[in-house]
Write a protein that holds these residues in place. Structure first.
Motif, PDB file in Angstrom:
ATOM      1  N   PRO A  12      62.392  15.649 -30.767  1.00 33.45           N
ATOM      2  CA  PRO A  12      61.354  16.454 -30.091  1.00 33.45           C
ATOM      3  C   PRO A  12      61.294  17.841 -30.716  1.00 33.45           C
ATOM      4  O   PRO A  12      62.308  18.383 -31.176  1.00 33.45           O
ATOM      5  N   PHE A  13      60.116  18.424 -30.788  1.00 29.48           N
ATOM      6  CA  PHE A  13      59.999  19.776 -31.324  1.00 29.48           C
ATOM      7  C   PHE A  13      59.084  20.606 -30.441  1.00 29.48           C
ATOM      8  O   PHE A  13      58.285  20.076 -29.654  1.00 29.48           O
TER       9      PHE A  13
ATOM     10  N   MET B 193      55.429  20.681  -9.877  1.00 31.88           N
ATOM     11  CA  MET B 193      54.394  21.053 -10.840  1.00 31.88           C
ATOM     12  C   MET B 193      54.973  21.889 -11.979  1.00 31.88           C
ATOM     13  O   MET B 193      54.552  21.764 -13.132  1.00 31.88           O
ATOM     14  N   MET B 194      55.923  22.729 -11.672  1.00 32.93           N
ATOM     15  CA  MET B 194      56.599  23.478 -12.736  1.00 32.93           C
ATOM     16  C   MET B 194      57.316  22.517 -13.676  1.00 32.93           C
ATOM     17  O   MET B 194      57.274  22.676 -14.910  1.00 32.93           O
ATOM     18  N   GLY B 195      57.972  21.506 -13.101  1.00 32.63           N
ATOM     19  CA  GLY B 195      58.634  20.505 -13.932  1.00 32.63           C
ATOM     20  C   GLY B 195      57.649  19.745 -14.793  1.00 32.63           C
ATOM     21  O   GLY B 195      57.919  19.464 -15.975  1.00 32.63           O
ATOM     22  N   TYR B 196      56.473  19.444 -14.223  1.00 29.57           N
ATOM     23  CA  TYR B 196      55.468  18.710 -14.996  1.00 29.57           C
ATOM     24  C   TYR B 196      54.977  19.546 -16.183  1.00 29.57           C
ATOM     25  O   TYR B 196      54.828  19.038 -17.297  1.00 29.57           O
ATOM     26  N   VAL B 197      54.722  20.827 -15.945  1.00 31.60           N
ATOM     27  CA  VAL B 197      54.274  21.690 -17.039  1.00 31.60           C
ATOM     28  C   VAL B 197      55.368  21.811 -18.099  1.00 31.60           C
ATOM     29  O   VAL B 197      55.097  21.785 -19.311  1.00 31.60           O
ATOM     30  N   LEU B 198      56.618  21.912 -17.666  1.00 32.07           N
ATOM     31  CA  LEU B 198      57.723  22.044 -18.611  1.00 32.07           C
ATOM     32  C   LEU B 198      57.870  20.803 -19.487  1.00 32.07           C
ATOM     33  O   LEU B 198      58.040  20.895 -20.708  1.00 32.07           O
ATOM     34  N   PHE B 199      57.794  19.620 -18.861  1.00 29.71           N
ATOM     35  CA  PHE B 199      58.076  18.389 -19.600  1.00 29.71           C
ATOM     36  C   PHE B 199      56.815  17.788 -20.223  1.00 29.71           C
ATOM     37  O   PHE B 199      56.827  17.415 -21.394  1.00 29.71           O
ATOM     38  N   ALA B 200      55.734  17.681 -19.460  1.00 29.95           N
ATOM     39  CA  ALA B 200      54.502  17.116 -20.017  1.00 29.95           C
ATOM     40  C   ALA B 200      53.865  18.083 -21.007  1.00 29.95           C
ATOM     41  O   ALA B 200      53.196  17.658 -21.951  1.00 29.95           O
ATOM     42  N   GLY B 201      54.043  19.371 -20.788  1.00 34.16           N
ATOM     43  CA  GLY B 201      53.505  20.354 -21.711  1.00 34.16           C
ATOM     44  C   GLY B 201      54.392  20.602 -22.912  1.00 34.16           C
ATOM     45  O   GLY B 201      53.976  21.242 -23.879  1.00 34.16           O
TER      46      GLY B 201
ATOM     47  N   VAL C 201      56.990  22.487 -23.011  1.00 36.66           N
ATOM     48  CA  VAL C 201      57.540  23.849 -23.053  1.00 36.66           C
ATOM     49  C   VAL C 201      59.061  23.820 -23.064  1.00 36.66           C
ATOM     50  O   VAL C 201      59.710  24.673 -23.695  1.00 36.66           O
ATOM     51  N   ILE C 202      59.644  22.834 -22.400  1.00 36.91           N
ATOM     52  CA  ILE C 202      61.103  22.771 -22.288  1.00 36.91           C
ATOM     53  C   ILE C 202      61.763  22.634 -23.665  1.00 36.91           C
ATOM     54  O   ILE C 202      62.867  23.133 -23.883  1.00 36.91           O
ATOM     55  N   THR C 203      61.069  21.977 -24.620  1.00 41.53           N
ATOM     56  CA  THR C 203      61.664  21.779 -25.945  1.00 41.53           C
ATOM     57  C   THR C 203      61.764  23.072 -26.737  1.00 41.53           C
ATOM     58  O   THR C 203      62.472  23.125 -27.742  1.00 41.53           O
ATOM     59  N   ALA C 204      61.054  24.102 -26.302  1.00 40.09           N
ATOM     60  CA  ALA C 204      61.182  25.408 -26.955  1.00 40.09           C
ATOM     61  C   ALA C 204      62.465  26.108 -26.540  1.00 40.09           C
ATOM     62  O   ALA C 204      62.870  27.091 -27.170  1.00 40.09           O
ATOM     63  N   VAL C 205      63.092  25.607 -25.484  1.00 45.81           N
ATOM     64  CA  VAL C 205      64.285  26.247 -24.941  1.00 45.81           C
ATOM     65  C   VAL C 205      65.543  25.429 -25.218  1.00 45.81           C
ATOM     66  O   VAL C 205      66.583  25.969 -25.592  1.00 45.81           O
ATOM     67  N   VAL C 206      65.445  24.102 -25.046  1.00 48.17           N
ATOM     68  CA  VAL C 206      66.616  23.244 -25.174  1.00 48.17           C
ATOM     69  C   VAL C 206      66.194  21.924 -25.783  1.00 48.17           C
ATOM     70  O   VAL C 206      65.064  21.460 -25.588  1.00 48.17           O
TER      71      VAL C 206
END
Length: 582
Positions: free
Chosen positions: A123-124, A215-223, A225-230
């Motif tokens: 993932p990137f 919804m925050m989790g959905y934005v983090l994972f579906a979007g 964004v989480i891969t930019a952090v970990v």
């Protein structure tokens, strides 16, 4: 609260600005047509890449996508890459699968391949995507074939592509900024939920908090964004996005069942909404886990089982609006864009049409706007509930006052004083004075009950005016009154009240032939004996003393000072100048 409303409207303006940024970002990604697969196909697990080199096996119409077969195939023709550097990376939407094998097919029929397990995906930080390295692609390569074993998602196929550099794949910078903005919009409503719940212990605030977190989790994972952090495994990322969405939709239904005003939903509609929320968390939530044993149906089943949530929400909101619900109108404004974007995502998820992942930006913006508008609705509901509770408390106080106050004189009644007697005794009110108007029956007989009531009111006013913060006046009923006193010189103060009664009645009730006097029986309890006396015992002793005063000619006081408990006195009158300890 006005400042809160201004803040929420500011968030909405930010959301609209973000929505404006989403459209050009989506168009930017849609321009990358060279990334898309040219054809696709499905087969059994025993089908080989060599068998897929024939033209009859492929669907090149851009429709008919399937993720239910054991194996899905993608083909990328290399004609579009002529004159440019060859691609080096395969990338696609993060989704569960067992294995991906990539083949480079040369014009002479040569096949070169690389095979990757699910755990090999990288993932990137440019969206919910992962990449795999291609086998060597040369000028003789005519096509790249991709075999995906046990695909769980149609977007895994439709959003796949080839790229020379990973910077050419995934989301644009504008889209990532949009997602960061949406996440920021979701944080403050969560803080408001915590603040609201500390003041307003309502379950709908908790349901809304769960919805916001989901919804925050959905934005983090579906979007992505989480891969930019970990860095997280592909399987985990693939599961969390649909799981968060299922929990968020279910929590929204639970929130709706509790949030609307009383009577906005019928009892049956409220139950349907509640259980639809439980269903949405449980069934689509289970399918979101995407076990390989459920690969043949979990993708379509997830979308079909989550669809009833939109139907129930729509019916419930229409039902509540027709019943005049103000809160339902807020919710309808908040959820209508989200329902529309969810249906668009549903269509792509079922393979009705293929579209780029950038279209998800619309859903992310709708999610941010939804939470902001719902926060505004909660603030409005908070005010309404607070007003309702204030009105209820006012009514309760009025009812309490009615139940504890004498309606004629406004003094405390017997019920109130008996309920508080032990407390007042502990506070030092240890002098009990029982007052009875002399020959009061004659006033009613000669002048009528209206004049009699006026005399009682005047008596109460006399006692109240002669009292202070260390005295409490009570009307027991009829012409009987009780005064509790504490502090110094309680006997003299009680006598001053008794003497004030005839003068006040004569002043306030003119026309009486004779002055209306009062007799009083007073019990003074020493501190050592305080815990041995109850209201009834005080009353019995004071009543006996009051009748002694009447028997001695009325218009006087008889008292007794108690140090220990003894039987009520009888047969002897005590005047202020005489008394005894019993």
């Amino acid at each position: 609260m006005a400042r809160l409303r201004l803040t929420l409207w500011s968030w909405m303006a930010a959301a609209l600005l973000a929505l404006g940024l989403a459209a050009p970002a989506a168009a930017h990604n849609r321009d990358r047509t060279s990334f898309e697969p040219d054809c696709h196909a499905v087969s059994g697990a025993d089908r080989t890449a060599r068998a897929m080199t024939g033209p009859a096996a492929w669907n090149c119409s851009g429709t008919g996508w399937q993720a239910t077969a054991p194996v899905a195939w993608l083909r990328f023709d290399m004609d579009k890459w002529k004159g440019t550097p060859a691609p080096r990376q395969f990338f696609t939407r993060t989704s569960r699968h067992e294995r991906i094998t990539i083949y480079a097919l040369d014009t002479d029929g040569t096949l070169r391949s690389r095979s990757f397990a699910e755990t090999d995906g990288r993932p990137f930080a440019r969206g919910p995507v992962f990449s795999l390295s291609l086998p060597p692609v040369t000028s003789e390569t005519e096509a790249v074939l991709v075999r995906i074993d046990s695909p769980h998602s149609i977007p895994l196929l439709t959003e796949a592509g080839l790229a020379r550099h990973l910077d050419d794949a995934g989301r644009s910078v504008e889209e990532m900024m949009l997602l960061a903005m949406v996440l920021g919009m979701l944080v403050l409503p969560l803080l408001f939920d915590v603040s609201f719940y500390l003041v307003l212990r309502e379950r709908f605030v908790l349901f809304h908090a769960v919805m916001v977190v989901a919804m925050m989790g959905y934005v983090l994972f579906a979007g992505g964004v989480i891969t930019a952090v970990v860095s997280l495994p592909v399987a985990f990322l693939a599961v969390m996005a649909p799981l968060c969405w299922a929990i968020g939709c279910g929590a929204a239904l639970l929130f709706l069942s509790e949030f609307l005003e009383r009577g906005a939903l019928s009892r049956s509609m409220r139950r349907i909404t509640f259980w639809a929320g439980c269903w949405t968390i449980a069934v689509p939530g289970f399918l979101a886990l995407q076990f390989h044993a459920t690969q043949a149906f979990d993708d379509a089943a997830y979308f079909f089982t989550i669809t009833p949530a939109a139907v129930v929400v729509s019916v419930a909101l229409i039902h509540a609006i027709l019943r005049g619900s103000r809160s339902a109108k807020f919710v309808a404004v908040a959820w209508f864009p989200l329902i529309l974007t969810s249906l668009e995502r549903l269509s792509r998820g079922l393979g009705v049409y293929a579209g780029p992942s950038s279209l998800d930006s619309m859903m992310f913006v709708a999610t941010g706007m939804e939470v902001v508008v719902i926060s505004l609705a909660i603030a409005d509901r908070f005010l309404a509930i607070r007003n309702e509770r204030d009105a209820a408390l006012t009514e309760a106080r009025m009812l309490e006052q009615i139940s504890t106050r004498d309606s004629l004189t406004g003094l405390m009644n017997r019920r109130a004083i008996e309920a508080r007697f032990d407390e007042l005794l502990a506070q030092g009110f240890d002098t009990f004075a029982l007052v009875d108007l002399d020959r009061f029956k004659a006033i009613n007989d000669l002048h009528g009950h209206q004049v009699g009531d006026a005399a009682l009111i005047a008596c109460a006013n006399a006692i109240r005016a002669a009292g202070d913060r260390d005295s409490i006046a009570v009307r027991l009923g009829g012409e009987e009154f009780v005064v509790l006193l504490r502090g110094e010189r309680t006997l003299e103060r009680a006598e001053a009240m008794r003497q004030a009664i005839p003068m006040r009645i004569a002043k306030d009730v003119p026309g009486l032939e004779l002055p209306v006097t009062a007799s009083m029986g007073v019990i003074m309890l020493a501190r050592a004996a305080r815990q041995t006396m109850q209201f009834a015992e005080f009353y019995a002793r004071a009543d006996a003393l009051m009748y002694e005063a009447k028997a001695s000619g009325r218009n006087r006081l008889a008292y007794e000072r108690l140090t220990v408990f003894s039987e009520p006195p009888a047969g002897r009158r005590r005047t202020p100048s005489e008394g005894r300890a019993a």
